[in-house]
Design a protein around this motif. Structure first.
Motif, mmCIF file in Angstrom:
data_model
loop_
_atom_site.group_PDB
_atom_site.id
_atom_site.type_symbol
_atom_site.label_atom_id
_atom_site.label_comp_id
_atom_site.label_asym_id
_atom_site.label_seq_id
_atom_site.Cartn_x
_atom_site.Cartn_y
_atom_site.Cartn_z
ATOM 1 N N ARG A 1 56.398 38.936 87.299
ATOM 2 C CA ARG A 1 56.014 38.077 88.427
ATOM 3 C C ARG A 1 55.704 36.670 87.942
ATOM 4 O O ARG A 1 56.078 35.680 88.597
ATOM 5 C CB ARG A 1 54.812 38.685 89.134
ATOM 6 N N LEU A 2 55.052 36.549 86.780
ATOM 7 C CA LEU A 2 54.758 35.218 86.228
ATOM 8 C C LEU A 2 56.058 34.494 85.844
ATOM 9 O O LEU A 2 56.184 33.270 86.026
ATOM 10 C CB LEU A 2 53.848 35.353 85.012
ATOM 11 N N LEU A 3 57.017 35.228 85.301
ATOM 12 C CA LEU A 3 58.314 34.617 84.959
ATOM 13 C C LEU A 3 59.011 34.083 86.201
ATOM 14 O O LEU A 3 59.575 32.991 86.201
ATOM 15 C CB LEU A 3 59.197 35.641 84.243
ATOM 16 N N LEU A 4 58.976 34.876 87.274
ATOM 17 C CA LEU A 4 59.625 34.443 88.524
ATOM 18 C C LEU A 4 58.917 33.249 89.135
ATOM 19 O O LEU A 4 59.535 32.462 89.863
ATOM 20 C CB LEU A 4 59.665 35.595 89.519
ATOM 21 N N SER B 1 57.099 30.308 81.414
ATOM 22 C CA SER B 1 58.030 30.720 80.371
ATOM 23 C C SER B 1 57.449 31.875 79.563
ATOM 24 O O SER B 1 56.248 32.198 79.649
ATOM 25 C CB SER B 1 58.331 29.535 79.443
ATOM 26 N N GLU B 2 58.303 32.504 78.757
ATOM 27 C CA GLU B 2 57.854 33.582 77.885
ATOM 28 C C GLU B 2 56.776 33.081 76.926
ATOM 29 O O GLU B 2 55.779 33.777 76.662
ATOM 30 C CB GLU B 2 59.053 34.134 77.085
ATOM 31 N N ALA B 3 56.972 31.874 76.419
ATOM 32 C CA ALA B 3 55.980 31.314 75.486
ATOM 33 C C ALA B 3 54.644 31.111 76.177
ATOM 34 O O ALA B 3 53.566 31.358 75.586
ATOM 35 C CB ALA B 3 56.503 30.005 74.922
ATOM 36 N N GLN B 4 54.672 30.646 77.452
ATOM 37 C CA GLN B 4 53.412 30.438 78.171
ATOM 38 C C GLN B 4 52.683 31.775 78.390
ATOM 39 O O GLN B 4 51.460 31.867 78.258
ATOM 40 C CB GLN B 4 53.686 29.758 79.514
ATOM 41 N N ILE B 5 53.446 32.805 78.729
ATOM 42 C CA ILE B 5 52.829 34.113 78.987
ATOM 43 C C ILE B 5 52.243 34.680 77.684
ATOM 44 O O ILE B 5 51.136 35.249 77.667
ATOM 45 C CB ILE B 5 53.856 35.070 79.620
ATOM 46 N N ASP B 6 52.990 34.523 76.572
ATOM 47 C CA ASP B 6 52.466 34.990 75.285
ATOM 48 C C ASP B 6 51.194 34.214 74.912
ATOM 49 O O ASP B 6 50.217 34.796 74.397
ATOM 50 C CB ASP B 6 53.520 34.817 74.194
ATOM 51 N N TRP B 7 51.206 32.927 75.140
ATOM 52 C CA TRP B 7 50.014 32.110 74.844
ATOM 53 C C TRP B 7 48.837 32.574 75.702
ATOM 54 O O TRP B 7 47.689 32.641 75.252
ATOM 55 C CB TRP B 7 50.319 30.646 75.122
ATOM 56 N N LEU B 8 49.137 32.904 76.996
ATOM 57 C CA LEU B 8 48.088 33.379 77.904
ATOM 58 C C LEU B 8 47.493 34.693 77.396
ATOM 59 O O LEU B 8 46.262 34.911 77.437
ATOM 60 C CB LEU B 8 48.679 33.559 79.307
ATOM 61 N N ALA B 9 48.334 35.592 76.856
ATOM 62 C CA ALA B 9 47.843 36.874 76.338
ATOM 63 C C ALA B 9 46.975 36.671 75.100
ATOM 64 O O ALA B 9 45.986 37.400 74.879
ATOM 65 C CB ALA B 9 49.026 37.777 76.014
ATOM 66 N N GLU B 10 47.330 35.656 74.295
ATOM 67 C CA GLU B 10 46.526 35.387 73.107
ATOM 68 C C GLU B 10 45.162 34.798 73.472
ATOM 69 O O GLU B 10 44.126 35.149 72.869
ATOM 70 C CB GLU B 10 47.263 34.412 72.189
#
Length: 512
Positions: free
Chosen positions: A298-301, A305-314
Protein backbone atom coordinates in the motif's frame (compact mmCIF):
# COMPACT_ATOMS: atom_id res chain seq x y z
CA UNK A 1 -52.55 75.36 -143.55
CA UNK A 2 -51.02 74.21 -146.88
CA UNK A 3 -50.58 70.58 -147.72
CA UNK A 4 -46.75 70.30 -147.54
CA UNK A 5 -46.69 71.76 -144.02
CA UNK A 6 -49.38 69.28 -142.88
CA UNK A 7 -47.40 66.38 -144.24
CA UNK A 8 -44.31 67.66 -142.31
CA UNK A 9 -46.17 67.83 -138.99
CA UNK A 10 -47.59 64.36 -139.55
CA UNK A 11 -44.15 62.90 -140.22
CA UNK A 12 -42.76 64.53 -137.07
CA UNK A 13 -45.61 63.10 -134.97
CA UNK A 14 -45.02 59.62 -136.34
CA UNK A 15 -41.31 59.87 -135.49
CA UNK A 16 -42.03 60.95 -131.93
CA UNK A 17 -44.58 58.17 -131.47
CA UNK A 18 -42.10 55.59 -132.78
CA UNK A 19 -39.40 56.82 -130.41
CA UNK A 20 -41.78 56.74 -127.43
CA UNK A 21 -42.87 53.22 -128.32
CA UNK A 22 -39.28 52.10 -128.60
CA UNK A 23 -38.44 53.41 -125.14
CA UNK A 24 -41.60 51.80 -123.70
CA UNK A 25 -40.98 48.35 -125.17
CA UNK A 26 -37.26 48.57 -124.31
CA UNK A 27 -38.10 49.16 -120.68
CA UNK A 28 -40.65 46.34 -120.51
CA UNK A 29 -38.62 43.83 -122.52
CA UNK A 30 -34.86 44.49 -122.01
CA UNK A 31 -32.53 43.42 -124.72
CA UNK A 32 -30.72 40.18 -124.04
CA UNK A 33 -26.98 40.71 -124.33
CA UNK A 34 -24.21 38.13 -123.87
CA UNK A 35 -23.07 38.87 -120.33
CA UNK A 36 -20.48 36.16 -119.98
CA UNK A 37 -17.58 37.41 -117.81
CA UNK A 38 -14.15 36.07 -117.03
CA UNK A 39 -13.52 34.49 -113.63
CA UNK A 40 -11.28 36.44 -111.28
CA UNK A 41 -9.00 34.48 -108.93
CA UNK A 42 -9.39 36.27 -105.61
CA UNK A 43 -8.56 34.82 -102.23
CA UNK A 44 -9.95 31.29 -101.96
CA UNK A 45 -12.55 31.91 -104.70
CA UNK A 46 -12.97 32.32 -108.42
CA UNK A 47 -15.61 35.02 -108.98
CA UNK A 48 -17.29 36.20 -112.20
CA UNK A 49 -19.46 39.34 -112.14
CA UNK A 50 -21.55 40.52 -115.12
CA UNK A 51 -24.36 43.00 -115.74
CA UNK A 52 -27.31 42.97 -118.12
CA UNK A 53 -27.59 45.10 -120.18
CA UNK A 54 -23.89 45.17 -120.91
CA UNK A 55 -24.03 48.97 -120.77
CA UNK A 56 -25.67 49.89 -117.43
CA UNK A 57 -28.63 52.18 -117.61
CA UNK A 58 -30.79 54.33 -115.36
CA UNK A 59 -33.44 51.98 -114.07
CA UNK A 60 -33.34 48.24 -113.50
CA UNK A 61 -30.21 46.19 -114.26
CA UNK A 62 -29.59 42.48 -113.77
CA UNK A 63 -26.45 41.45 -111.83
CA UNK A 64 -25.11 37.92 -112.15
CA UNK A 65 -22.40 36.56 -109.83
CA UNK A 66 -20.83 33.12 -110.13
CA UNK A 67 -18.69 31.76 -107.27
CA UNK A 68 -16.34 28.79 -107.51
CA UNK A 69 -13.61 27.47 -105.27
CA UNK A 70 -9.93 27.35 -106.21
CA UNK A 71 -10.52 23.97 -107.93
CA UNK A 72 -13.32 25.37 -110.10
CA UNK A 73 -16.18 23.72 -108.25
CA UNK A 74 -19.37 25.76 -107.65
CA UNK A 75 -19.66 27.16 -104.11
CA UNK A 76 -23.26 26.72 -103.06
CA UNK A 77 -24.75 28.70 -100.18
CA UNK A 78 -22.24 31.56 -100.31
CA UNK A 79 -23.21 34.93 -98.90
CA UNK A 80 -23.20 37.41 -101.79
CA UNK A 81 -23.76 41.16 -101.66
CA UNK A 82 -23.40 43.98 -104.24
CA UNK A 83 -23.63 47.68 -103.36
CA UNK A 84 -23.27 50.63 -105.76
CA UNK A 85 -22.95 54.23 -104.65
CA UNK A 86 -22.91 57.48 -106.66
CA UNK A 87 -20.68 60.01 -104.89
CA UNK A 88 -22.13 63.29 -103.71
CA UNK A 89 -21.97 66.13 -106.22
CA UNK A 90 -22.40 69.68 -104.99
CA UNK A 91 -25.66 69.97 -103.07
CA UNK A 92 -26.75 66.53 -104.20
CA UNK A 93 -26.12 63.87 -101.52
CA UNK A 94 -24.60 60.51 -102.29
CA UNK A 95 -27.03 57.89 -103.58
CA UNK A 96 -26.72 54.21 -102.76
CA UNK A 97 -28.41 51.09 -104.07
CA UNK A 98 -28.06 47.41 -103.18
CA UNK A 99 -28.97 44.31 -105.09
CA UNK A 100 -31.02 41.50 -103.56
CA UNK A 101 -29.67 38.10 -104.69
CA UNK A 102 -31.14 34.65 -104.95
CA UNK A 103 -29.23 31.47 -105.83
CA UNK A 104 -30.62 30.19 -109.12
CA UNK A 105 -28.14 27.30 -109.42
CA UNK A 106 -25.25 25.99 -107.29
CA UNK A 107 -22.76 28.85 -107.13
CA UNK A 108 -24.87 31.12 -109.41
CA UNK A 109 -26.53 34.18 -107.87
CA UNK A 110 -28.93 36.47 -109.72
CA UNK A 111 -30.04 39.88 -108.50
CA UNK A 112 -31.48 43.19 -109.61
CA UNK A 113 -29.97 46.63 -109.05
CA UNK A 114 -31.87 49.84 -109.84
CA UNK A 115 -29.85 52.96 -110.68
CA UNK A 116 -31.65 56.22 -109.94
CA UNK A 117 -29.94 58.25 -112.68
CA UNK A 118 -27.24 58.16 -115.29
CA UNK A 119 -23.62 58.61 -114.25
CA UNK A 120 -20.80 56.78 -112.44
CA UNK A 121 -21.80 54.15 -109.86
CA UNK A 122 -18.74 52.50 -108.24
CA UNK A 123 -19.76 49.01 -107.07
CA UNK A 124 -18.43 46.69 -104.36
CA UNK A 125 -19.12 42.94 -104.44
CA UNK A 126 -18.76 40.97 -101.19
CA UNK A 127 -18.48 37.14 -101.22
CA UNK A 128 -18.15 35.11 -98.02
CA UNK A 129 -18.62 31.57 -96.72
CA UNK A 130 -18.47 32.26 -92.97
CA UNK A 131 -16.00 34.28 -90.95
CA UNK A 132 -12.99 32.36 -92.24
CA UNK A 133 -13.38 32.98 -96.02
CA UNK A 134 -14.28 36.43 -97.23
CA UNK A 135 -13.32 38.67 -100.21
CA UNK A 136 -14.29 42.16 -101.38
CA UNK A 137 -14.07 43.18 -105.06
CA UNK A 138 -14.36 46.78 -106.32
CA UNK A 139 -15.62 47.69 -109.80
CA UNK A 140 -15.99 50.91 -111.78
CA UNK A 141 -19.51 50.96 -113.22
CA UNK A 142 -20.96 53.77 -115.35
CA UNK A 143 -23.97 54.27 -117.57
CA UNK A 144 -21.66 55.85 -120.12
CA UNK A 145 -19.68 52.70 -121.00
CA UNK A 146 -20.17 49.01 -121.43
CA UNK A 147 -19.22 46.35 -118.91
CA UNK A 148 -17.61 46.45 -115.47
CA UNK A 149 -14.00 47.41 -114.88
CA UNK A 150 -12.24 45.63 -112.00
CA UNK A 151 -10.65 48.16 -109.67
CA UNK A 152 -9.30 45.91 -106.86
CA UNK A 153 -9.54 42.33 -105.58
CA UNK A 154 -7.60 40.38 -102.97
CA UNK A 155 -4.80 38.35 -104.49
CA UNK A 156 -5.05 34.59 -104.35
CA UNK A 157 -3.05 33.63 -101.28
CA UNK A 158 -3.06 31.31 -98.30
CA UNK A 159 -4.49 34.06 -96.08
CA UNK A 160 -8.19 33.62 -95.31
CA UNK A 161 -8.36 37.08 -93.78
CA UNK A 162 -6.33 39.55 -91.75
CA UNK A 163 -7.01 40.44 -88.13
CA UNK A 164 -5.60 42.40 -85.20
CA UNK A 165 -3.89 40.58 -82.34
CA UNK A 166 -5.37 43.05 -79.85
CA UNK A 167 -8.83 43.37 -81.41
CA UNK A 168 -9.99 40.04 -82.87
CA UNK A 169 -13.29 41.54 -84.01
CA UNK A 170 -11.39 43.41 -86.74
CA UNK A 171 -11.24 41.33 -89.94
CA UNK A 172 -10.07 42.50 -93.34
CA UNK A 173 -9.69 40.79 -96.70
CA UNK A 174 -6.43 42.69 -97.35
CA UNK A 175 -3.38 43.61 -95.29
CA UNK A 176 -3.47 46.90 -93.47
CA UNK A 177 -3.58 48.43 -90.02
CA UNK A 178 -6.12 48.06 -87.26
CA UNK A 179 -8.59 50.99 -87.26
CA UNK A 180 -8.73 50.82 -83.45
CA UNK A 181 -5.10 50.64 -82.33
CA UNK A 182 -3.11 51.10 -85.54
CA UNK A 183 -1.23 47.79 -85.26
CA UNK A 184 -0.42 45.86 -88.42
CA UNK A 185 -3.01 43.23 -89.22
CA UNK A 186 -1.79 39.63 -89.07
CA UNK A 187 -2.78 37.00 -91.66
CA UNK A 188 -4.99 34.06 -90.71
CA UNK A 189 -4.26 31.26 -93.18
CA UNK A 190 -6.63 28.64 -94.48
CA UNK A 191 -4.32 25.89 -93.32
CA UNK A 192 -4.44 27.28 -89.80
CA UNK A 193 -8.23 27.29 -89.85
CA UNK A 194 -8.50 23.77 -91.19
CA UNK A 195 -5.74 22.14 -89.15
CA UNK A 196 -6.17 23.95 -85.81
CA UNK A 197 -2.65 25.36 -86.10
CA UNK A 198 -0.99 28.69 -86.71
CA UNK A 199 2.18 29.90 -88.37
CA UNK A 200 4.68 32.16 -86.61
CA UNK A 201 7.54 33.27 -88.85
CA UNK A 202 11.12 33.08 -87.60
CA UNK A 203 11.45 36.87 -87.39
CA UNK A 204 8.38 37.15 -85.21
CA UNK A 205 9.56 34.21 -83.07
CA UNK A 206 12.77 36.06 -82.39
CA UNK A 207 10.94 39.29 -81.66
CA UNK A 208 8.68 37.79 -78.98
CA UNK A 209 11.37 35.53 -77.50
CA UNK A 210 9.99 32.10 -78.37
CA UNK A 211 12.08 29.12 -77.21
CA UNK A 212 11.41 25.44 -77.81
CA UNK A 213 12.16 22.27 -75.87
CA UNK A 214 11.44 18.56 -75.84
CA UNK A 215 8.90 16.58 -73.86
CA UNK A 216 10.94 14.25 -71.66
CA UNK A 217 10.28 11.09 -69.69
CA UNK A 218 12.56 11.02 -66.67
CA UNK A 219 12.59 10.41 -62.89
CA UNK A 220 10.53 13.04 -61.13
CA UNK A 221 10.41 13.80 -57.44
CA UNK A 222 7.87 16.17 -56.01
CA UNK A 223 8.90 18.34 -53.05
CA UNK A 224 6.28 18.71 -50.34
CA UNK A 225 6.70 21.77 -48.14
CA UNK A 226 4.92 21.78 -44.78
CA UNK A 227 4.88 24.29 -41.95
CA UNK A 228 5.13 22.85 -38.48
CA UNK A 229 5.95 23.57 -34.86
CA UNK A 230 8.28 22.03 -32.32
CA UNK A 231 6.36 20.28 -29.54
CA UNK A 232 6.94 17.79 -26.70
CA UNK A 233 7.40 14.10 -27.27
CA UNK A 234 4.21 12.88 -25.61
CA UNK A 235 5.83 9.55 -24.76
CA UNK A 236 8.32 11.40 -22.54
CA UNK A 237 5.84 13.35 -20.37
CA UNK A 238 5.36 12.45 -16.69
CA UNK A 239 2.59 13.79 -14.45
CA UNK A 240 3.04 13.94 -10.67
CA UNK A 241 -0.18 13.20 -8.80
CA UNK A 242 -0.83 11.45 -5.44
CA UNK A 243 -3.40 8.91 -4.24
CA UNK A 244 -4.22 10.71 -1.01
CA UNK A 245 -5.20 14.14 0.24
CA UNK A 246 -2.70 16.33 2.01
CA UNK A 247 -0.62 19.50 2.16
CA UNK A 248 2.65 20.58 0.55
CA UNK A 249 5.60 21.10 2.88
CA UNK A 250 8.95 22.09 1.34
CA UNK A 251 8.79 22.72 -2.41
CA UNK A 252 12.01 22.26 -4.36
CA UNK A 253 10.32 22.16 -7.80
CA UNK A 254 9.32 25.75 -7.31
CA UNK A 255 9.08 27.17 -10.86
CA UNK A 256 8.24 26.11 -14.40
CA UNK A 257 11.24 25.54 -16.63
CA UNK A 258 13.41 24.15 -13.84
CA UNK A 259 15.57 21.19 -14.77
CA UNK A 260 15.20 18.19 -12.42
CA UNK A 261 16.99 14.86 -12.40
CA UNK A 262 15.60 11.44 -11.72
CA UNK A 263 15.54 10.71 -7.95
CA UNK A 264 15.71 14.36 -6.85
CA UNK A 265 13.23 15.55 -4.20
CA UNK A 266 10.44 17.55 -5.74
CA UNK A 267 8.53 18.42 -2.55
CA UNK A 268 7.45 16.97 0.80
CA UNK A 269 3.86 16.24 1.79
CA UNK A 270 1.92 15.86 5.03
CA UNK A 271 -1.12 13.61 4.98
CA UNK A 272 -3.02 12.11 7.91
CA UNK A 273 -3.94 9.18 5.66
CA UNK A 274 -0.32 8.50 4.77
CA UNK A 275 0.72 8.85 8.40
CA UNK A 276 -1.88 6.23 9.41
CA UNK A 277 -0.65 3.81 6.72
CA UNK A 278 2.91 4.24 7.99
CA UNK A 279 1.83 3.38 11.54
CA UNK A 280 -0.07 0.36 10.24
CA UNK A 281 3.03 -0.87 8.44
CA UNK A 282 5.30 -0.38 11.47
CA UNK A 283 2.91 -2.33 13.71
CA UNK A 284 2.74 -5.20 11.22
CA UNK A 285 6.53 -5.11 10.86
CA UNK A 286 7.03 -5.43 14.60
CA UNK A 287 4.58 -8.36 14.73
CA UNK A 288 6.06 -9.93 11.64
CA UNK A 289 2.68 -11.18 10.47
CA UNK A 290 1.22 -11.44 6.97
CA UNK A 291 -0.26 -7.90 7.10
CA UNK A 292 3.26 -6.47 6.74
CA UNK A 293 3.44 -7.25 3.02
CA UNK A 294 -0.03 -5.79 2.38
CA UNK A 295 0.87 -2.58 4.25
CA UNK A 296 4.23 -2.37 2.40
CA UNK A 297 2.46 -2.73 -0.96
CA UNK A 298 0.00 0.00 0.00
CA UNK A 299 2.89 2.38 0.76
CA UNK A 300 4.45 1.58 -2.64
CA UNK A 301 1.18 2.34 -4.40
CA UNK A 302 0.92 5.64 -2.56
CA UNK A 303 4.25 6.83 -3.93
CA UNK A 304 6.88 5.74 -1.41
CA UNK A 305 9.98 3.99 -2.76
CA UNK A 306 11.48 0.73 -1.53
CA UNK A 307 14.35 2.69 -0.01
CA UNK A 308 11.92 4.96 1.88
CA UNK A 309 10.02 1.97 3.27
CA UNK A 310 13.27 0.25 4.33
CA UNK A 311 14.42 3.48 6.00
CA UNK A 312 11.03 3.69 7.76
CA UNK A 313 11.47 0.12 9.10
CA UNK A 314 14.93 0.98 10.40
CA UNK A 315 13.80 4.17 12.14
CA UNK A 316 10.70 2.50 13.61
CA UNK A 317 9.01 5.88 13.43
CA UNK A 318 6.47 7.32 10.97
CA UNK A 319 7.42 10.47 9.06
CA UNK A 320 5.17 13.51 9.26
CA UNK A 321 6.49 14.98 6.00
CA UNK A 322 7.28 12.42 3.34
CA UNK A 323 9.53 13.43 0.37
CA UNK A 324 8.27 12.87 -3.21
CA UNK A 325 11.03 12.12 -5.74
CA UNK A 326 11.26 12.87 -9.49
CA UNK A 327 10.42 9.70 -11.49
CA UNK A 328 12.42 10.91 -14.52
CA UNK A 329 14.81 13.65 -15.58
CA UNK A 330 13.37 16.59 -17.44
CA UNK A 331 12.00 20.08 -17.24
CA UNK A 332 9.00 21.19 -15.21
CA UNK A 333 6.50 22.50 -17.76
CA UNK A 334 3.42 22.70 -15.51
CA UNK A 335 3.14 23.50 -11.80
CA UNK A 336 -0.10 23.73 -9.85
CA UNK A 337 1.18 23.92 -6.26
CA UNK A 338 3.11 26.24 -3.94
CA UNK A 339 4.63 25.59 -0.51
CA UNK A 340 1.88 25.02 2.06
CA UNK A 341 -0.95 24.52 -0.47
CA UNK A 342 -3.38 21.65 -0.02
CA UNK A 343 -4.11 19.10 -2.67
CA UNK A 344 -6.64 16.41 -3.38
CA UNK A 345 -5.88 12.88 -4.41
CA UNK A 346 -5.64 12.42 -8.16
CA UNK A 347 -4.97 16.11 -8.80
CA UNK A 348 -2.10 16.83 -11.24
CA UNK A 349 0.53 18.68 -9.21
CA UNK A 350 3.48 18.80 -11.66
CA UNK A 351 4.26 17.81 -15.24
CA UNK A 352 7.80 16.94 -16.27
CA UNK A 353 8.90 16.78 -19.92
CA UNK A 354 12.02 15.01 -21.10
CA UNK A 355 13.40 17.29 -23.86
CA UNK A 356 16.21 14.99 -24.92
CA UNK A 357 13.97 14.11 -27.89
CA UNK A 358 11.20 16.26 -29.38
CA UNK A 359 8.51 16.12 -32.04
CA UNK A 360 7.81 18.51 -34.88
CA UNK A 361 4.15 18.41 -35.86
CA UNK A 362 2.67 19.68 -39.12
CA UNK A 363 -0.55 19.24 -41.09
CA UNK A 364 -0.87 17.90 -44.64
CA UNK A 365 -3.96 18.47 -46.76
CA UNK A 366 -5.84 15.54 -48.22
CA UNK A 367 -4.41 15.99 -51.73
CA UNK A 368 -0.87 15.73 -50.28
CA UNK A 369 -1.49 12.59 -48.25
CA UNK A 370 -1.07 10.10 -51.17
CA UNK A 371 2.49 11.40 -51.54
CA UNK A 372 3.48 10.70 -47.93
CA UNK A 373 4.37 7.52 -46.14
CA UNK A 374 5.82 6.71 -42.73
CA UNK A 375 9.58 6.27 -42.77
CA UNK A 376 10.33 8.63 -45.67
CA UNK A 377 13.26 10.99 -45.08
CA UNK A 378 12.67 14.62 -44.26
CA UNK A 379 14.63 17.81 -43.79
CA UNK A 380 13.79 20.29 -41.04
CA UNK A 381 14.71 23.94 -41.09
CA UNK A 382 14.01 26.10 -38.08
CA UNK A 383 12.72 29.56 -38.79
CA UNK A 384 15.34 31.12 -36.49
CA UNK A 385 18.26 29.12 -37.95
CA UNK A 386 17.98 29.51 -41.73
CA UNK A 387 21.41 28.18 -42.67
CA UNK A 388 20.96 24.71 -41.18
CA UNK A 389 18.93 21.73 -42.30
CA UNK A 390 18.38 18.88 -39.83
CA UNK A 391 17.81 15.37 -41.26
CA UNK A 392 14.77 13.59 -39.83
CA UNK A 393 12.32 10.77 -40.51
CA UNK A 394 8.55 10.89 -40.82
CA UNK A 395 7.35 8.83 -37.86
CA UNK A 396 3.58 9.32 -37.75
CA UNK A 397 0.62 10.21 -39.99
CA UNK A 398 -2.75 10.39 -38.28
CA UNK A 399 -5.23 7.90 -39.80
CA UNK A 400 -8.03 10.51 -39.70
CA UNK A 401 -8.65 14.05 -40.92
CA UNK A 402 -9.34 17.21 -39.03
CA UNK A 403 -12.90 18.07 -40.09
CA UNK A 404 -12.40 21.81 -39.77
CA UNK A 405 -9.50 22.15 -42.24
CA UNK A 406 -9.51 18.77 -44.03
CA UNK A 407 -5.94 17.95 -43.05
CA UNK A 408 -4.12 15.15 -41.23
CA UNK A 409 -1.49 15.69 -38.57
CA UNK A 410 1.96 14.23 -39.09
CA UNK A 411 5.15 14.38 -37.08
CA UNK A 412 8.87 13.84 -37.28
CA UNK A 413 11.05 12.95 -34.30
CA UNK A 414 14.42 14.58 -33.62
CA UNK A 415 17.10 14.23 -30.92
CA UNK A 416 17.60 17.34 -28.81
CA UNK A 417 20.56 16.62 -26.58
CA UNK A 418 21.68 20.25 -26.36
CA UNK A 419 18.15 21.63 -25.93
CA UNK A 420 18.39 23.81 -29.05
CA UNK A 421 15.00 22.66 -30.31
CA UNK A 422 12.67 24.47 -27.97
CA UNK A 423 8.97 23.55 -28.01
CA UNK A 424 6.96 26.33 -29.62
CA UNK A 425 9.49 27.16 -32.35
CA UNK A 426 8.16 27.22 -35.89
CA UNK A 427 9.81 24.92 -38.39
CA UNK A 428 9.63 24.08 -42.10
CA UNK A 429 9.53 20.43 -43.11
CA UNK A 430 10.67 19.44 -46.61
CA UNK A 431 9.68 15.99 -47.86
CA UNK A 432 10.46 14.52 -51.27
CA UNK A 433 7.98 12.13 -52.91
CA UNK A 434 9.60 9.94 -55.56
CA UNK A 435 7.10 9.45 -58.39
CA UNK A 436 9.32 7.41 -60.72
CA UNK A 437 9.60 8.07 -64.47
CA UNK A 438 7.10 10.67 -65.60
CA UNK A 439 6.37 12.67 -68.76
CA UNK A 440 7.37 16.23 -67.84
CA UNK A 441 7.48 19.66 -69.48
CA UNK A 442 8.63 23.06 -68.18
CA UNK A 443 5.93 24.76 -66.15
CA UNK A 444 6.15 27.88 -68.37
CA UNK A 445 5.14 25.75 -71.36
CA UNK A 446 1.64 25.15 -69.97
CA UNK A 447 -0.97 27.84 -70.51
CA UNK A 448 -3.86 27.84 -68.04
CA UNK A 449 -7.23 28.82 -69.49
CA UNK A 450 -10.03 28.22 -66.99
CA UNK A 451 -10.25 24.47 -66.47
CA UNK A 452 -8.16 23.76 -69.56
CA UNK A 453 -4.39 23.38 -69.93
CA UNK A 454 -2.86 24.20 -73.33
CA UNK A 455 0.61 23.39 -74.70
CA UNK A 456 1.82 24.56 -78.13
CA UNK A 457 3.43 21.78 -80.14
CA UNK A 458 6.01 22.79 -82.76
CA UNK A 459 5.15 21.03 -86.03
CA UNK A 460 8.11 22.48 -87.91
CA UNK A 461 8.32 25.08 -90.71
CA UNK A 462 7.01 27.72 -88.33
CA UNK A 463 3.73 25.92 -87.68
CA UNK A 464 2.42 25.60 -84.11
CA UNK A 465 -0.49 23.51 -82.87
CA UNK A 466 -2.34 24.21 -79.60
CA UNK A 467 -2.82 20.92 -77.77
CA UNK A 468 -5.10 20.44 -74.77
CA UNK A 469 -3.33 18.34 -72.14
CA UNK A 470 -4.13 16.82 -68.77
CA UNK A 471 -1.59 17.70 -66.12
CA UNK A 472 -0.58 16.08 -62.85
CA UNK A 473 1.75 17.01 -60.02
CA UNK A 474 4.29 19.75 -60.57
CA UNK A 475 7.00 21.74 -58.83
CA UNK A 476 8.24 25.27 -59.41
CA UNK A 477 10.08 24.28 -62.62
CA UNK A 478 8.32 21.27 -64.17
CA UNK A 479 4.88 19.74 -64.41
CA UNK A 480 3.77 16.18 -65.16
CA UNK A 481 1.74 15.55 -68.34
CA UNK A 482 -0.88 12.79 -67.97
CA UNK A 483 -2.17 12.86 -71.56
CA UNK A 484 -2.02 14.91 -74.76
CA UNK A 485 1.70 14.72 -75.54
CA UNK A 486 4.33 12.07 -76.22
CA UNK A 487 7.96 11.83 -75.26
CA UNK A 488 10.08 13.54 -77.91
CA UNK A 489 7.43 16.08 -78.98
CA UNK A 490 8.92 19.53 -79.54
CA UNK A 491 6.96 22.23 -77.73
CA UNK A 492 7.12 25.94 -77.02
CA UNK A 493 8.66 26.59 -73.61
CA UNK A 494 8.53 30.39 -73.46
CA UNK A 495 6.41 33.14 -74.99
CA UNK A 496 3.23 31.06 -74.83
CA UNK A 497 1.09 34.01 -73.73
CA UNK A 498 2.02 35.99 -76.82
CA UNK A 499 1.40 32.97 -79.03
CA UNK A 500 -1.95 32.46 -77.32
CA UNK A 501 -2.98 35.99 -78.28
CA UNK A 502 -2.65 34.95 -81.92
CA UNK A 503 -4.00 31.45 -81.49
CA UNK A 504 -7.22 32.77 -79.94
CA UNK A 505 -7.84 34.64 -83.16
CA UNK A 506 -7.10 31.72 -85.39
CA UNK A 507 -7.67 28.01 -85.52
CA UNK A 508 -7.25 27.34 -81.85
CA UNK A 509 -10.05 29.68 -80.83
CA UNK A 510 -12.42 26.82 -80.13
CA UNK A 511 -10.02 25.49 -77.51
CA UNK A 512 -10.33 28.53 -75.26
Amino acid sequence: MNRPKSIGYLALGLMLAAAAGAFYWKDRFPLTVNTAAEFIQTGPFQVAVSIDPLKPRAGRNQIRIEVRDSQGNPVAGAQVRAVAEMPAMGAMPAMRTQAAFSETAPGVFQGEMELAMVGAWPMVVDVATGHDQHVDLSFDMSTNRKGLRLKSAPQASDAAYYTCAMHPSVKSAEPGTCPICGMDLQPVRHGELNSNSLVVESARRQAIGIRTGMVERKPFSLPVHLHGQVTYDETRLRDISLRFDGWIGDLDADFEGKQVNRGEVLFTVYSPELLAVQDEYLKAHRRGDALEQAARRRLLLWGLSEAQIDWLAEQQKAQDYVPIFAPASGVIIEKHIVAGSSFEKGKNLLRIADLSRIWIEAHAYEDQLPLLQIGMPAKVRLTNVHHREIPATLTQIDPFLNHSNRSARLRVSLPNANGELRPGLFANILLSAELGNQLVVPRDAVLISGNKRIVFRDLGQGRLEPVQVRTGYGDSDQIVIRSGLLAGDRIITSGVFLIAAESRLKSGAQQW
